[in-house]
Design a protein around this motif. Sequence first.
Motif, short mmCIF file in Angstrom:
data_model
loop_
_atom_site.label_atom_id
_atom_site.label_comp_id
_atom_site.label_asym_id
_atom_site.label_seq_id
_atom_site.Cartn_x
_atom_site.Cartn_y
_atom_site.Cartn_z
N LEU A 33 -71.02 -29.74 21.29
CA LEU A 33 -71.69 -29.51 22.57
C LEU A 33 -70.69 -29.26 23.70
O LEU A 33 -71.07 -29.14 24.86
CB LEU A 33 -72.57 -30.71 22.93
N GLY A 34 -69.40 -29.19 23.34
CA GLY A 34 -68.37 -28.87 24.33
C GLY A 34 -67.99 -30.04 25.21
O GLY A 34 -67.49 -29.83 26.33
N LEU A 35 -68.19 -31.26 24.71
CA LEU A 35 -67.90 -32.46 25.49
C LEU A 35 -66.60 -33.11 25.02
O LEU A 35 -66.22 -33.00 23.85
CB LEU A 35 -69.04 -33.47 25.35
N ASP A 36 -65.94 -33.77 25.93
CA ASP A 36 -64.76 -34.55 25.60
C ASP A 36 -65.18 -35.78 24.79
O ASP A 36 -66.13 -36.48 25.18
CB ASP A 36 -64.06 -34.98 26.88
N VAL A 37 -64.53 -36.03 23.67
CA VAL A 37 -64.89 -37.18 22.84
C VAL A 37 -64.20 -38.41 23.42
O VAL A 37 -63.07 -38.75 23.07
CB VAL A 37 -64.50 -36.97 21.37
N SER A 38 -64.89 -39.08 24.32
CA SER A 38 -64.31 -40.24 25.00
C SER A 38 -65.41 -41.15 25.50
O SER A 38 -66.57 -40.74 25.68
CB SER A 38 -63.46 -39.78 26.19
#
Length: 314
Positions: free
Chosen positions: A249-254
């Motif tokens: 989904l184009g999100l930072d994995v954090s």
Amino acid sequence: MALDKNIAVLIGGVGGAKLASGLVEAAAPERLSFIVNTGDDFWRLGLKICPDLDTLMYTLAGLVNLECGWGVADDSTVTLDSLARHYQIQPWFRLGDKDLATHLLRTHWLRQGRSLTEVTTCLAERLGLRATLLPMCDDEVPTIVDTLDRGELGFQEYFVKYAWAPVIRAIRHLNCEKARLSEQVRKALLEADIVLIAPSNPWLSLAPILAIPGLRELLERLAAPVVAVTPIIAGEAVKGPTAKIMRELGLDVSAREVARYYGGIIDGFVDDLRNEPFETEGLRIVQLDTLMIDQADKVALARALLEWTGSWTR
């Protein structure tokens, strides 16, 4: 600590069930209300299957298969094996023989006209549970996963049949605009002294709950603090496709991204000790050990979480 507090928990999946297992030891079970994702629910071979409700129910009843985190321990698959052998029905969704008893009874009661909330209460009581288990609503709100390679899939097709391999483009919750918040869920939230969002998959397990009309608005105006627990530890999910979905989904994995996803509905966020610390204006953040390997870890996290949240109000 929290023995005299009402606690409501938005929950789904194996990660959520782990925290629930700790909470029933750290708090008074009678004061715990679990509001459970039913976006995963579906009909299979004429039976109503509620995977997240059952995972939580089996976990709290001491019946769960600890090796995989779902299903009943020491179960057999004679029925499904017979379907495959004699009738060429491929059982891509595995249902154990003991597990089938739950689905048979649930379906029988639903066909008698009882609501899913009523049926869930009856099942939980017969298994001796003291905590309250509530489906997120009584309406059917199936999660639909739109994938690049296989188009739109029902949740269990995506998650089980294709082992969450397809790349996600979008996720929607069918008929969610028509769903109604049950009075039991509304009451549990309004009477809560603490509201927790379990370390479940935000996009698959918690988004369906938050999609129920009126639920977000209710959380925003509660007097009780709302606190979420990170499902991301050191850049990955402990189990399941949370990190994979975030990347797709184009999100930072954090953990920061998870906190941002919950936006204005949370007042506090429990991050993991292994993550890079971050700050967000208006959000209380604490770092705890959220990696629940054994029962002692689950209870320790639950106690630390309740001690932190039990000392402050919204």
